[in-house]
Design a protein around this motif. Sequence first.
Motif, short mmCIF file in Angstrom:
data_model
loop_
_atom_site.label_atom_id
_atom_site.label_comp_id
_atom_site.label_asym_id
_atom_site.label_seq_id
_atom_site.Cartn_x
_atom_site.Cartn_y
_atom_site.Cartn_z
N PRO A 1 38.09 -32.10 18.79
CA PRO A 1 38.21 -32.25 17.33
C PRO A 1 36.87 -31.98 16.65
CG PRO A 1 38.15 -34.40 18.40
CD PRO A 1 38.26 -33.39 19.50
N VAL A 2 36.94 -31.58 15.39
CA VAL A 2 35.73 -31.32 14.61
C VAL A 2 35.35 -32.61 13.90
CG1 VAL A 2 34.69 -29.98 12.76
CG2 VAL A 2 36.36 -28.91 14.30
N PHE A 3 34.24 -33.18 14.31
CA PHE A 3 33.78 -34.44 13.71
C PHE A 3 32.88 -34.15 12.51
CE2 PHE A 3 34.86 -35.67 18.06
CZ PHE A 3 35.65 -36.79 17.82
N PRO A 4 32.75 -35.12 11.60
CA PRO A 4 31.96 -34.88 10.38
C PRO A 4 30.47 -34.75 10.67
CG PRO A 4 32.61 -37.18 10.52
CD PRO A 4 33.34 -36.47 11.63
N ALA A 5 29.80 -33.97 9.84
CA ALA A 5 28.36 -33.85 9.93
C ALA A 5 27.71 -35.11 9.34
CB ALA A 5 27.90 -32.60 9.17
N ALA A 6 26.38 -35.16 9.37
CA ALA A 6 25.66 -36.37 8.94
C ALA A 6 25.95 -36.72 7.49
CB ALA A 6 24.16 -36.18 9.15
N LEU B 1 54.50 -40.49 3.06
CA LEU B 1 55.77 -41.20 3.15
C LEU B 1 55.60 -42.50 3.91
CD1 LEU B 1 58.15 -38.19 3.97
CD2 LEU B 1 57.72 -39.26 1.74
N SER B 2 56.62 -43.38 3.80
CA SER B 2 56.59 -44.66 4.49
C SER B 2 56.45 -44.46 6.00
CB SER B 2 57.87 -45.45 4.19
OG SER B 2 57.92 -46.63 4.97
N MET B 3 55.53 -45.20 6.63
CA MET B 3 55.24 -45.17 8.07
C MET B 3 54.79 -43.79 8.55
SD MET B 3 55.66 -48.29 8.36
CE MET B 3 55.09 -48.35 10.04
N GLU B 4 54.22 -43.02 7.65
CA GLU B 4 53.65 -41.72 8.00
C GLU B 4 52.14 -41.78 7.79
OE1 GLU B 4 55.13 -39.08 9.24
OE2 GLU B 4 57.19 -39.82 9.16
N SER B 5 51.45 -40.75 8.27
CA SER B 5 50.00 -40.70 8.09
C SER B 5 49.57 -39.26 7.87
CB SER B 5 49.28 -41.27 9.32
OG SER B 5 49.58 -40.54 10.48
N THR B 6 48.41 -39.10 7.29
CA THR B 6 47.85 -37.77 7.07
C THR B 6 46.92 -37.41 8.24
OG1 THR B 6 45.85 -38.56 5.94
CG2 THR B 6 47.84 -38.24 4.60
N GLY B 7 46.47 -36.18 8.24
CA GLY B 7 45.39 -35.82 9.13
C GLY B 7 44.07 -36.23 8.51
N TYR B 8 42.96 -36.02 9.23
CA TYR B 8 41.65 -36.37 8.67
C TYR B 8 41.24 -35.36 7.61
CZ TYR B 8 40.70 -40.12 11.96
OH TYR B 8 40.73 -41.31 12.64
N MET B 9 40.76 -35.88 6.48
CA MET B 9 40.25 -35.06 5.39
C MET B 9 38.74 -35.25 5.31
SD MET B 9 43.23 -36.05 2.64
CE MET B 9 43.20 -37.77 3.17
N THR B 10 38.01 -34.17 5.09
CA THR B 10 36.54 -34.22 5.07
C THR B 10 36.02 -34.24 3.64
OG1 THR B 10 36.47 -32.98 7.15
CG2 THR B 10 34.44 -33.08 5.87
N PHE B 11 35.09 -35.19 3.39
CA PHE B 11 34.51 -35.34 2.06
C PHE B 11 32.99 -35.37 2.16
CE2 PHE B 11 38.64 -37.41 1.99
CZ PHE B 11 39.22 -36.91 0.83
N ASP B 12 32.35 -34.97 1.06
CA ASP B 12 30.90 -35.12 0.94
C ASP B 12 30.64 -36.61 0.67
OD1 ASP B 12 28.25 -35.22 0.19
OD2 ASP B 12 28.30 -33.28 -0.81
N THR B 13 29.92 -37.28 1.57
CA THR B 13 29.73 -38.73 1.46
C THR B 13 29.10 -39.14 0.15
OG1 THR B 13 29.46 -38.81 3.87
CG2 THR B 13 28.76 -40.74 2.63
N SER B 14 28.11 -38.41 -0.31
CA SER B 14 27.39 -38.80 -1.53
C SER B 14 28.26 -38.70 -2.78
CB SER B 14 26.14 -37.93 -1.69
OG SER B 14 26.51 -36.55 -1.82
N THR C 1 32.55 -47.09 -0.11
CA THR C 1 31.15 -47.03 0.33
C THR C 1 31.16 -46.89 1.85
OG1 THR C 1 31.09 -49.45 0.43
CG2 THR C 1 30.24 -48.41 -1.58
N LEU C 2 31.16 -45.65 2.30
CA LEU C 2 31.27 -45.37 3.73
C LEU C 2 30.04 -44.62 4.22
CD1 LEU C 2 35.00 -44.19 3.82
CD2 LEU C 2 34.11 -46.45 4.45
N PRO C 3 29.60 -44.89 5.46
CA PRO C 3 28.45 -44.16 6.01
C PRO C 3 28.83 -42.72 6.36
CG PRO C 3 29.40 -45.59 7.67
CD PRO C 3 30.12 -45.89 6.40
N GLY C 4 27.84 -41.84 6.33
CA GLY C 4 28.09 -40.45 6.69
C GLY C 4 28.20 -40.26 8.19
N GLY C 5 28.78 -39.12 8.56
CA GLY C 5 28.92 -38.79 9.98
C GLY C 5 29.91 -39.67 10.70
N SER C 6 30.93 -40.20 10.00
CA SER C 6 31.87 -41.12 10.63
C SER C 6 33.29 -40.84 10.18
CB SER C 6 31.49 -42.57 10.30
OG SER C 6 31.45 -42.75 8.90
N ARG C 7 34.24 -41.40 10.95
CA ARG C 7 35.67 -41.28 10.63
C ARG C 7 36.23 -42.65 10.27
NH1 ARG C 7 39.10 -37.40 14.72
NH2 ARG C 7 38.52 -35.42 13.76
#
Length: 699
Positions: free
Chosen positions: A394-399, A428-441, A460-466
């Motif tokens: 998987p492609v993990f987020p950058a710093a 939908l109910s009992m469903e989930s999305t895939g991971y979406m990437t955002f600019d932390t700042s 308020t989430l740290p960068g480089g994390s899921r």
Amino acid sequence: MLSVSCLQPSCFGYPLSIFFIIINEFCERFSYYGMRAVLVLYFKYFLQWDDNLSTAIYHTFVALCYLTPILGALIADSWLGKFKTIVSLSIVYTIGQAVMSVSSINDLTDHNRDVALYMDFFPTKCCFFFSFFCFPLCSSALSMTGLILIALGTGGIKPCVSAFGGDQFEDDQEKQRTRFFSIFYLSINAGSLLSTIITPILRAQECGIHTKQRCYPLAFGVPAALMAVSLVVFIIGSGMYKKVKPQGNIMIQVSKCIGVINLPRSEICHNMRKASEKRLIAQTKAVLKVLFLYIPLPMFWALFDQQGSRWTLQATTMDGNFGSIQIQPDQMQTVNPILIIIMVPVVDAVVYPLIKKCKINFTPLRKITVGMFLASLAFVAAALVQVQIDKTLPVFPAAGQTQIKVINIGTDGATVQFESPLQSVNVLSMESTGYMTFDTSRLQSVNIISGNKTATEVITLPGGSRHTLAVKNAASIAAKWVSLFINNLPDTINITMGDTAFETLMSFSASNYNLFPGGRKDNIMAIINSIPCSVTSKTLGFGSAYTIVINGCTGNTLDVTYSEDISPNTVHMAWQIPQYFILTCAEVVFSVTGLEFSYSQAPSNMKAVLQAGWLLTVAVGNIIVLIVAGASKLSEQWAEYVLFAALLLAVCIIFAVMAYFYTYTDPNEIEAQFDEEEKKQVKKDEDVYEKQTEAVSQM
């Protein structure tokens, strides 16, 4: 000089004494590798050290084990002799293993656990200081004492045992001696294989009188018992051994000789001293020639020892499902000793004779060169496997980035809107999305809309994390950042998965992630209003991560929903077998030959020293790994594999050139020449002395 009580009994053309030596080596290697297999887990889970401290102490211990052979070799060659050195240091070794076993008895240290809670208020360095000087507070000091004794014992006897085995053969038993080194190496790997399988199983058991804990006393106790057996077996064979007396310190002998007052005798001693100096110079030159050849060899061990580090980490990103057998990443290391046990006799009995029939002069140095080339090839194979693995990871987020997935555990559909930049998803109910990437700042808040209700969650989430965001539409919109288990019930529950108990979960709360062996199913049990409810989990794929929602209980069967956070590994661990096979081939022609070559080219009073020099290359090789890996700054693992392969190939070429100019010597012939010269000189000096004495008497 040789001290032999009687003619040695033989078995199948071999001295019977070597079988005691081989059994001794098997038990000792079982003891060492068995203890080392669980050592890091002992540091982390029993002594409760962090990963960095555990790793540092572990590698310091291993390095010490390969530095102390120099001390053992000097003691054996200059003072005690190989037999007494092995016995003495084996006693130290056995005590060290016993100390490790005692230090891990949790019932002796249970009263310290409460004290350990208060140590959380102190810095790590302060705790580390306490561990050495306040044993009543924790067992670290006793453990360190045990490890130092083990390092002194295993390192001290390491160069002596193989050389002592070589001493048991006569000069006309060169073929048997060569085969002995193969059998000797086979016993090393047999002990390693069995211990790395057995001791982790022993550790996994639960034991204790007052409290139950992983059974480290048994995992350390069995290796301690095997070391005691090793010592007893070696002593039993004492009467059959051919023991080479230590040569003593030549400089002391010369000094004593110079102290003789009688002039004629002093002159004789002067001549003897000159002969001794010539012998010492010749022996030193022979040793230095071999040690010069050893300079490129650490690069081989730099690659070889990465089986336990880089290759094991590579296996964590692969699928270990072998049908009815689930192989864990660290268990792939057993492939090497298994292949060694198969290949050593095959190479010795089939491959080498075929090469000889083809009239190819496959000298020891050529074998070592081929071994280095094969090790380089093994890392090329590892790089090719890594390239395929990288395609599936998987492609993990950058710093400066954060990845978020949303899981809707409510009964209604939900719309989730992320602010700055605006991004909206429907779940939908009992469903989930895939991971979406955002600019932390830029990620500030999230709006949740479900039915006619709306809620806002500040982010308020740290960068480089899921992160996983669970949303639920009940009396009001609720949102929570979650990990492994989510309690989707109105009641407080206690959850156990396999042997792992999680913290008590309030309604709409979540547990932390926990690690479980991949490729297996575990029983999930939840205590809801004092009623046990359970279900067997789905197969946990290797390298996968899940969020499990506890929805309810129907007829004592737990209702759970899985959300896959990371998909299972798809590249199978079997693809590592070719690289292990090539590296094992390299080890057979490199390491076995190196032991034999070190013995055959060493003078009689420096054989253990040269064996220690061979073992020192292992320690230097591990240092090279740290230097190269730290200096390369390569972000891709496959590129690092290629770098190591290229470095070893370059070193292999250099070694081949050095080996081409090396001239093989027979230390026995050289020493025989010096013995003859010394006899002639002594006879000449005695004749002169007699004539001088006769002339004085006639005056």
